[in-house]
Design a protein around this motif. Structure first.
Motif, PDB file in Angstrom:
ATOM      1  N   PRO A   1      -2.547  -0.876  -1.081  1.00 36.16           N
ATOM      2  CA  PRO A   1      -3.935  -0.399  -1.137  1.00 36.16           C
ATOM      3  C   PRO A   1      -4.232   0.314  -2.462  1.00 36.16           C
ATOM      4  O   PRO A   1      -3.500   1.226  -2.862  1.00 36.16           O
ATOM      5  N   ALA A   2      -5.320  -0.102  -3.129  1.00 35.05           N
ATOM      6  CA  ALA A   2      -5.642   0.429  -4.461  1.00 35.05           C
ATOM      7  C   ALA A   2      -5.860   1.942  -4.425  1.00 35.05           C
ATOM      8  O   ALA A   2      -5.512   2.658  -5.382  1.00 35.05           O
TER       9      ALA A   2
ATOM     10  N   ALA B   1       5.962   4.322  -0.386  1.00 38.73           N
ATOM     11  CA  ALA B   1       6.202   4.016   1.034  1.00 38.73           C
ATOM     12  C   ALA B   1       5.663   2.619   1.372  1.00 38.73           C
ATOM     13  O   ALA B   1       6.311   1.849   2.095  1.00 38.73           O
ATOM     14  N   PHE B   2       4.490   2.276   0.820  1.00 42.23           N
ATOM     15  CA  PHE B   2       3.927   0.953   1.100  1.00 42.23           C
ATOM     16  C   PHE B   2       4.773  -0.147   0.442  1.00 42.23           C
ATOM     17  O   PHE B   2       5.013  -1.193   1.036  1.00 42.23           O
ATOM     18  N   LEU B   3       5.225   0.097  -0.768  1.00 46.94           N
ATOM     19  CA  LEU B   3       6.089  -0.901  -1.428  1.00 46.94           C
ATOM     20  C   LEU B   3       7.402  -1.059  -0.647  1.00 46.94           C
ATOM     21  O   LEU B   3       7.912  -2.168  -0.486  1.00 46.94           O
ATOM     22  N   ALA B   4       7.933   0.059  -0.151  1.00 49.49           N
ATOM     23  CA  ALA B   4       9.164   0.004   0.646  1.00 49.49           C
ATOM     24  C   ALA B   4       8.915  -0.762   1.940  1.00 49.49           C
ATOM     25  O   ALA B   4       9.764  -1.555   2.386  1.00 49.49           O
ATOM     26  N   ALA B   5       7.739  -0.549   2.545  1.00 49.61           N
ATOM     27  CA  ALA B   5       7.417  -1.246   3.799  1.00 49.61           C
ATOM     28  C   ALA B   5       7.321  -2.753   3.566  1.00 49.61           C
ATOM     29  O   ALA B   5       7.761  -3.551   4.409  1.00 49.61           O
TER      30      ALA B   5
ATOM     31  N   ALA C   1      -3.376   2.172   8.160  1.00 58.27           N
ATOM     32  CA  ALA C   1      -4.137   1.547   9.254  1.00 58.27           C
ATOM     33  C   ALA C   1      -5.094   0.482   8.705  1.00 58.27           C
ATOM     34  O   ALA C   1      -5.132  -0.652   9.187  1.00 58.27           O
ATOM     35  N   GLU C   2      -5.819   0.867   7.648  1.00 64.38           N
ATOM     36  CA  GLU C   2      -6.791  -0.081   7.063  1.00 64.38           C
ATOM     37  C   GLU C   2      -6.105  -1.323   6.507  1.00 64.38           C
ATOM     38  O   GLU C   2      -6.618  -2.424   6.591  1.00 64.38           O
ATOM     39  N   GLY C   3      -4.924  -1.106   5.906  1.00 66.34           N
ATOM     40  CA  GLY C   3      -4.221  -2.218   5.273  1.00 66.34           C
ATOM     41  C   GLY C   3      -3.329  -2.987   6.241  1.00 66.34           C
ATOM     42  O   GLY C   3      -2.647  -3.930   5.839  1.00 66.34           O
ATOM     43  N   GLY C   4      -3.283  -2.566   7.497  1.00 66.21           N
ATOM     44  CA  GLY C   4      -2.453  -3.263   8.486  1.00 66.21           C
ATOM     45  C   GLY C   4      -0.961  -3.158   8.172  1.00 66.21           C
ATOM     46  O   GLY C   4      -0.189  -4.065   8.478  1.00 66.21           O
ATOM     47  N   ILE C   5      -0.570  -2.036   7.573  1.00 68.94           N
ATOM     48  CA  ILE C   5       0.852  -1.860   7.231  1.00 68.94           C
ATOM     49  C   ILE C   5       1.494  -1.057   8.369  1.00 68.94           C
ATOM     50  O   ILE C   5       1.738   0.149   8.269  1.00 68.94           O
ATOM     51  N   ALA C   6       1.783  -1.762   9.450  1.00 74.06           N
ATOM     52  CA  ALA C   6       2.180  -1.092  10.692  1.00 74.06           C
ATOM     53  C   ALA C   6       3.568  -0.473  10.612  1.00 74.06           C
ATOM     54  O   ALA C   6       3.884   0.446  11.376  1.00 74.06           O
ATOM     55  N   SER C   7       4.403  -0.945   9.710  1.00 72.26           N
ATOM     56  CA  SER C   7       5.779  -0.425   9.673  1.00 72.26           C
ATOM     57  C   SER C   7       5.892   0.868   8.869  1.00 72.26           C
ATOM     58  O   SER C   7       6.971   1.451   8.788  1.00 72.26           O
TER      59      SER C   7
END
Ligand SMILES: C[S@@+](CC[C@H](N)C(=O)[O-])C[C@H]1O[C@@H](n2cnc3c(N)ncnc32)[C@H](O)[C@@H]1O
Length: 259
Positions: free
Chosen positions: A55-56, A91-95, A122-128
């Protein structure tokens, strides 16, 4: 042994750090003692194609000091703990690397950073990826449950670095990795700098002397495998730049393994 100097008011420090990173979460376009955002991430070596998948708005509030995810080499299915996860870029890159079978827990003490990362997940659907309020000196995770602890630009902000590395070691399974980027100094900082809470919050005042930093990691039961300098990180304010030149503050990335 702690890095806290006698005259540093740690309660004041915590409030200043929270205030600073609240601003980074809410107003990333403001000027800080340090750089933020996507141009910084790209200069530090984050691959643009990876950043495109995050997410930007998280990257707008990125305030890391180095690239280290190549050292982390997170594999599908792994459990990752991000100490001081901020708005969530690492965290998002790790996910993304750990995939749907993996999991990432981001810990941060600043409510606005946590809220931003949680909303973006939540918005990006990154559930993990999940974000928990907590202190990096005692993160709320099960002992021995983590394959890889990551952190970017955060440990220098802690007045108790031995506690942070002991907590990272306790969270890791035997053989688990610690992969981080952080600020260290060539020379021990004098009290005039370590007791200056605004320089501390800018990632300089709390920086530990490099050899002591590495010894502290080893003392926590971690074996250091690789250390490299991040020459492309720079401080931006005159005061920060001055302290950097005087005391040799630099960014490093490192990989260690729990014994
Ligand atoms: C320099 S920012 C880095 C954030 C993120 N790692 C990044 O690269 O964008 C430091 C972050 O660590 C958090 N932090 C600092 N000290 C902390 C502590 N003792 N416990 C928990 N979080 C802390 C701050 O709230 C802030 O979000």
């Amino acid at each position: 042994m702690t890095t806290t100097e006698r005259r540093l008011d740690t309660a004041d420090l915590t409030e200043r750090v929270k205030g600073m990173y609240q601003e980074v979460a809410l107003h990333p376009d403001h000027d800080f003692h340090f750089e933020t955002g996507r141009p910084l991430a790209e200069r530090l070596g984050y691959p643009a194609a990876d950043l495109d998948r995050v997410p930007a708005a998280a990257i707008d509030s990125f305030a890391g000091v180095g690239y280290f995810l190549d050292l982390a080499a997170i594999a599908p299915g792994e459990a990752v703990l991000d100490l001081g996860s901020g708005s969530g870029t690492d965290a998002f890159l790790a996910a993304l690397a750990a995939g749907e079978e993996g999991s990432v827990i981001g810990i941060d003490m600043t409510a606005e950073q946590l809220a931003k990362a949680t909303d973006l997940a939540a918005e990006g659907g990154i559930a993990s990826a999940e974000f928990r309020q907590g202190q990096i000196e005692g993160p709320p995770v099960d002992p021995g449950s983590i394959d890889c602890v990551i952190s970017n630009g955060v440990v220098n902000l802690s007045p108790d670095k031995p506690a942070v590395f002991a907590a990272a070691a306790a969270a890791l399974r035997p053989g688990g990795r610690l992969a981080i980027a952080d600020i260290v100094t060539a020379a021990q900082l004098p009290e005039g700098v370590t007791c200056d809470a605004s320089l501390w919050a800018a990632c300089i005042g709390g920086a530990m002397q490099r050899d002591r930093y590495l010894e502290t990691i080893e003392a926590a039961g971690l074996e250091i495998l690789e250390v490299r300098a991040n020459d492309r990180y720079r401080f931006v304010s005159d005061r920060a730049d001055d302290a950097t030149r005087k005391y040799g503050a630099t960014s490093i990335s490192l990989l260690a393994r729990r014994r």
